[in-house]
Design a protein around this motif. Structure first.
Motif, PDB file in Angstrom:
ATOM      1  N   ALA A 134      -1.446 -20.033  27.705  1.00  4.91           N
ATOM      2  CA  ALA A 134      -1.762 -19.443  26.406  1.00  4.91           C
ATOM      3  C   ALA A 134      -1.807 -20.603  25.417  1.00  4.91           C
ATOM      4  O   ALA A 134      -1.174 -21.638  25.634  1.00  4.91           O
ATOM      5  CB  ALA A 134      -0.706 -18.419  25.998  1.00  4.91           C
ATOM      6  N   ASP A 135      -2.550 -20.425  24.340  1.00  2.00           N
ATOM      7  CA  ASP A 135      -2.700 -21.542  23.412  1.00  2.00           C
ATOM      8  C   ASP A 135      -2.544 -21.114  21.963  1.00  2.00           C
ATOM      9  O   ASP A 135      -2.558 -19.935  21.635  1.00  2.00           O
ATOM     10  CB  ASP A 135      -4.051 -22.225  23.618  1.00  2.00           C
ATOM     11  CG  ASP A 135      -5.215 -21.445  23.022  1.00  2.00           C
ATOM     12  OD1 ASP A 135      -5.165 -20.204  23.001  1.00  2.00           O
ATOM     13  OD2 ASP A 135      -6.184 -22.082  22.578  1.00  2.00           O
ATOM     14  N   ASP A 136      -2.420 -22.104  21.131  1.00  3.65           N
ATOM     15  CA  ASP A 136      -2.489 -21.929  19.697  1.00  3.65           C
ATOM     16  C   ASP A 136      -3.038 -23.231  19.129  1.00  3.65           C
ATOM     17  O   ASP A 136      -2.888 -24.299  19.737  1.00  3.65           O
ATOM     18  CB  ASP A 136      -1.120 -21.620  19.083  1.00  3.65           C
ATOM     19  CG  ASP A 136      -1.256 -21.100  17.658  1.00  3.65           C
ATOM     20  OD1 ASP A 136      -2.046 -20.155  17.447  1.00  3.65           O
ATOM     21  OD2 ASP A 136      -0.607 -21.648  16.757  1.00  3.65           O
ATOM     22  N   SER A 137      -3.691 -23.120  17.994  1.00  4.47           N
ATOM     23  CA  SER A 137      -4.237 -24.315  17.365  1.00  4.47           C
ATOM     24  C   SER A 137      -4.297 -24.096  15.869  1.00  4.47           C
ATOM     25  O   SER A 137      -4.123 -22.980  15.378  1.00  4.47           O
ATOM     26  CB  SER A 137      -5.620 -24.648  17.926  1.00  4.47           C
ATOM     27  OG  SER A 137      -6.519 -23.597  17.671  1.00  4.47           O
TER      28      SER A 137
ATOM     29  N   PHE B  33      -0.631 -27.853   5.821  1.00  2.46           N
ATOM     30  CA  PHE B  33      -1.166 -26.500   5.620  1.00  2.46           C
ATOM     31  C   PHE B  33      -2.672 -26.540   5.817  1.00  2.46           C
ATOM     32  O   PHE B  33      -3.298 -27.534   5.471  1.00  2.46           O
ATOM     33  CB  PHE B  33      -0.814 -26.022   4.201  1.00  2.46           C
ATOM     34  CG  PHE B  33      -1.280 -24.623   3.911  1.00  2.46           C
ATOM     35  CD1 PHE B  33      -0.535 -23.538   4.322  1.00  2.46           C
ATOM     36  CD2 PHE B  33      -2.468 -24.398   3.243  1.00  2.46           C
ATOM     37  CE1 PHE B  33      -0.962 -22.245   4.064  1.00  2.46           C
ATOM     38  CE2 PHE B  33      -2.909 -23.114   2.979  1.00  2.46           C
ATOM     39  CZ  PHE B  33      -2.158 -22.032   3.391  1.00  2.46           C
ATOM     40  N   PRO B  34      -3.302 -25.518   6.386  1.00  2.14           N
ATOM     41  CA  PRO B  34      -2.741 -24.251   6.828  1.00  2.14           C
ATOM     42  C   PRO B  34      -2.069 -24.298   8.198  1.00  2.14           C
ATOM     43  O   PRO B  34      -1.295 -23.421   8.533  1.00  2.14           O
ATOM     44  CB  PRO B  34      -3.929 -23.301   6.822  1.00  2.14           C
ATOM     45  CG  PRO B  34      -5.130 -24.153   7.002  1.00  2.14           C
ATOM     46  CD  PRO B  34      -4.780 -25.485   6.390  1.00  2.14           C
ATOM     47  N   GLY B  35      -2.328 -25.331   9.007  1.00  2.00           N
ATOM     48  CA  GLY B  35      -1.636 -25.500  10.292  1.00  2.00           C
ATOM     49  C   GLY B  35      -1.589 -24.228  11.107  1.00  2.00           C
ATOM     50  O   GLY B  35      -2.628 -23.606  11.358  1.00  2.00           O
ATOM     51  N   PRO B  36      -0.382 -23.784  11.518  1.00  2.11           N
ATOM     52  CA  PRO B  36      -0.259 -22.573  12.326  1.00  2.11           C
ATOM     53  C   PRO B  36      -0.717 -21.310  11.595  1.00  2.11           C
ATOM     54  O   PRO B  36      -0.907 -20.274  12.209  1.00  2.11           O
ATOM     55  CB  PRO B  36       1.236 -22.491  12.639  1.00  2.11           C
ATOM     56  CG  PRO B  36       1.739 -23.867  12.458  1.00  2.11           C
ATOM     57  CD  PRO B  36       0.897 -24.479  11.389  1.00  2.11           C
ATOM     58  N   LEU B  37      -0.907 -21.422  10.287  1.00  4.14           N
ATOM     59  CA  LEU B  37      -1.359 -20.269   9.496  1.00  4.14           C
ATOM     60  C   LEU B  37      -2.868 -20.294   9.267  1.00  4.14           C
ATOM     61  O   LEU B  37      -3.373 -19.563   8.419  1.00  4.14           O
ATOM     62  CB  LEU B  37      -0.628 -20.249   8.150  1.00  4.14           C
ATOM     63  CG  LEU B  37       0.891 -20.161   8.225  1.00  4.14           C
ATOM     64  CD1 LEU B  37       1.502 -20.313   6.849  1.00  4.14           C
ATOM     65  CD2 LEU B  37       1.314 -18.854   8.872  1.00  4.14           C
ATOM     66  N   SER B  38      -3.596 -21.116  10.005  1.00  3.72           N
ATOM     67  CA  SER B  38      -5.037 -21.259   9.807  1.00  3.72           C
ATOM     68  C   SER B  38      -5.765 -19.928   9.935  1.00  3.72           C
ATOM     69  O   SER B  38      -6.584 -19.575   9.073  1.00  3.72           O
ATOM     70  CB  SER B  38      -5.623 -22.259  10.800  1.00  3.72           C
ATOM     71  OG  SER B  38      -5.123 -23.551  10.565  1.00  3.72           O
ATOM     72  N   SER B  39      -5.479 -19.176  10.969  1.00  2.52           N
ATOM     73  CA  SER B  39      -6.160 -17.898  11.162  1.00  2.52           C
ATOM     74  C   SER B  39      -5.762 -16.871  10.100  1.00  2.52           C
ATOM     75  O   SER B  39      -6.641 -16.230   9.501  1.00  2.52           O
ATOM     76  CB  SER B  39      -5.890 -17.368  12.573  1.00  2.52           C
ATOM     77  OG  SER B  39      -6.616 -16.185  12.792  1.00  2.52           O
TER      78      SER B  39
ATOM     79  N   LYS C 198      -6.547 -32.898  10.502  1.00  6.25           N
ATOM     80  CA  LYS C 198      -6.631 -32.967  11.963  1.00  6.25           C
ATOM     81  C   LYS C 198      -6.576 -31.560  12.518  1.00  6.25           C
ATOM     82  O   LYS C 198      -5.944 -30.671  11.949  1.00  6.25           O
ATOM     83  CB  LYS C 198      -5.522 -33.842  12.543  1.00  6.25           C
ATOM     84  CG  LYS C 198      -4.109 -33.362  12.275  1.00  6.25           C
ATOM     85  CD  LYS C 198      -3.051 -34.330  12.756  1.00  6.25           C
ATOM     86  CE  LYS C 198      -2.771 -35.500  11.908  1.00  6.25           C
ATOM     87  NZ  LYS C 198      -2.477 -35.442  10.531  1.00  6.25           N
ATOM     88  N   PHE C 199      -7.288 -31.377  13.603  1.00  2.89           N
ATOM     89  CA  PHE C 199      -7.153 -30.155  14.387  1.00  2.89           C
ATOM     90  C   PHE C 199      -6.160 -30.459  15.493  1.00  2.89           C
ATOM     91  O   PHE C 199      -6.253 -31.506  16.149  1.00  2.89           O
ATOM     92  CB  PHE C 199      -8.494 -29.743  15.017  1.00  2.89           C
ATOM     93  CG  PHE C 199      -9.224 -28.676  14.268  1.00  2.89           C
ATOM     94  CD1 PHE C 199      -8.781 -27.367  14.289  1.00  2.89           C
ATOM     95  CD2 PHE C 199     -10.353 -28.985  13.544  1.00  2.89           C
ATOM     96  CE1 PHE C 199      -9.459 -26.380  13.613  1.00  2.89           C
ATOM     97  CE2 PHE C 199     -11.050 -28.007  12.853  1.00  2.89           C
ATOM     98  CZ  PHE C 199     -10.598 -26.701  12.885  1.00  2.89           C
ATOM     99  N   ARG C 200      -5.203 -29.575  15.689  1.00  3.94           N
ATOM    100  CA  ARG C 200      -4.221 -29.729  16.761  1.00  3.94           C
ATOM    101  C   ARG C 200      -4.240 -28.489  17.631  1.00  3.94           C
ATOM    102  O   ARG C 200      -4.430 -27.372  17.144  1.00  3.94           O
ATOM    103  CB  ARG C 200      -2.820 -29.932  16.183  1.00  3.94           C
ATOM    104  CG  ARG C 200      -2.657 -31.245  15.447  1.00  3.94           C
ATOM    105  CD  ARG C 200      -1.232 -31.505  14.975  1.00  3.94           C
ATOM    106  NE  ARG C 200      -0.288 -31.333  16.069  1.00  3.94           N
ATOM    107  CZ  ARG C 200       0.810 -30.560  15.991  1.00  3.94           C
ATOM    108  NH1 ARG C 200       1.109 -29.899  14.896  1.00  3.94           N
ATOM    109  NH2 ARG C 200       1.615 -30.449  17.023  1.00  3.94           N
ATOM    110  N   ALA C 201      -4.025 -28.692  18.923  1.00  2.92           N
ATOM    111  CA  ALA C 201      -3.948 -27.588  19.884  1.00  2.92           C
ATOM    112  C   ALA C 201      -2.709 -27.757  20.741  1.00  2.92           C
ATOM    113  O   ALA C 201      -2.297 -28.878  21.043  1.00  2.92           O
ATOM    114  CB  ALA C 201      -5.184 -27.580  20.790  1.00  2.92           C
ATOM    115  N   ALA C 202      -2.134 -26.629  21.115  1.00  2.00           N
ATOM    116  CA  ALA C 202      -1.011 -26.613  22.054  1.00  2.00           C
ATOM    117  C   ALA C 202      -1.336 -25.580  23.128  1.00  2.00           C
ATOM    118  O   ALA C 202      -1.708 -24.449  22.811  1.00  2.00           O
ATOM    119  CB  ALA C 202       0.288 -26.236  21.343  1.00  2.00           C
TER     120      ALA C 202
END
Length: 183
Positions: free
Chosen positions: A65-68, A78-84, A106-110
């Motif tokens: 599973a992912d998040d970005s 910001f918005p980081g994990p709150l992007s969506s 930067k765009f980050r993905a986990a």
């Protein structure tokens, strides 16, 4: 080896299949509750744990599973994990009310991996760039506002470049290398 990808986005599954070519990647659409966290790594891990609990997959199943998110330096990430949620509530273009074009971002993905031995792991990737006025209709989310370093087109203008040079791809390559070493 089969890996289930817990996502409602078939494009992510196709991208993962292209990178994890030695594996069979199958979409698993299980609803999860995204925790309020400042960490995409924690969110990805939470999603994978929720899917393991909610699904009737066998104990020998590999699951990801992912998040970005888009992290703007001058806004302390910001918005980081709150992007969506930010996009849903006020619209991604409102980001330009908060920062000037040229702001570093930067765009980050986990990507969280649940492995049969129960030891979950997280793989991360990032792409540096800057915020620009929206350009292009391709991609999704903040892609038209993000100009990656080393390219003169936004991800909205050049989605193929994104597929070949994305934050998610970097995390998936790390995942692939881990699987090749361990399994």
């Amino acid at each position: 080896m089969k890996i289930y990808f817990a996502t409602g986005n078939s494009g992510k599954v196709e991208h993962a299949q292209n990178i994890l070519s030695e594996c069979e990647v199958e979409q698993l659409d299980v609803e999860t509750v995204e925790p309020q966290s400042g960490s995409i790594e924690e969110i990805a891990l939470s999603k994978v744990k929720q899917v393991v609990e909610k699904s009737d997959l066998e104990d020998s199943t590999f699951l990801i599973a992912d998040d970005s998110g888009l992290f703007v330096d001058s806004l302390n990430g910001f918005p980081g994990p709150l992007s969506s949620p930010f996009d849903s509530m006020v619209g991604k273009e409102r980001l330009l009310d908060l920062v000037d074009p040229g702001a570093d971002a930067k765009f980050r993905a986990a990507i969280a991996l649940h492995v049969p031995d129960g030891e979950d792991r997280v793989f991360t990737g990032k792409v540096e760039g800057e915020i620009v006025e929206p350009r292009g209709e391709g991609g999704f989310g903040y892609d038209p506002l993000f100009l990656p370093e080393g390219n003169d087109k936004t991800w909205g203008e050049d989605p193929e470049f994104k597929d070949e040079n994305s934050h998610r791809e970097e995390a998936l390559i790390q995942l692939k290398e881990f699987i090749e070493r361990k399994y």
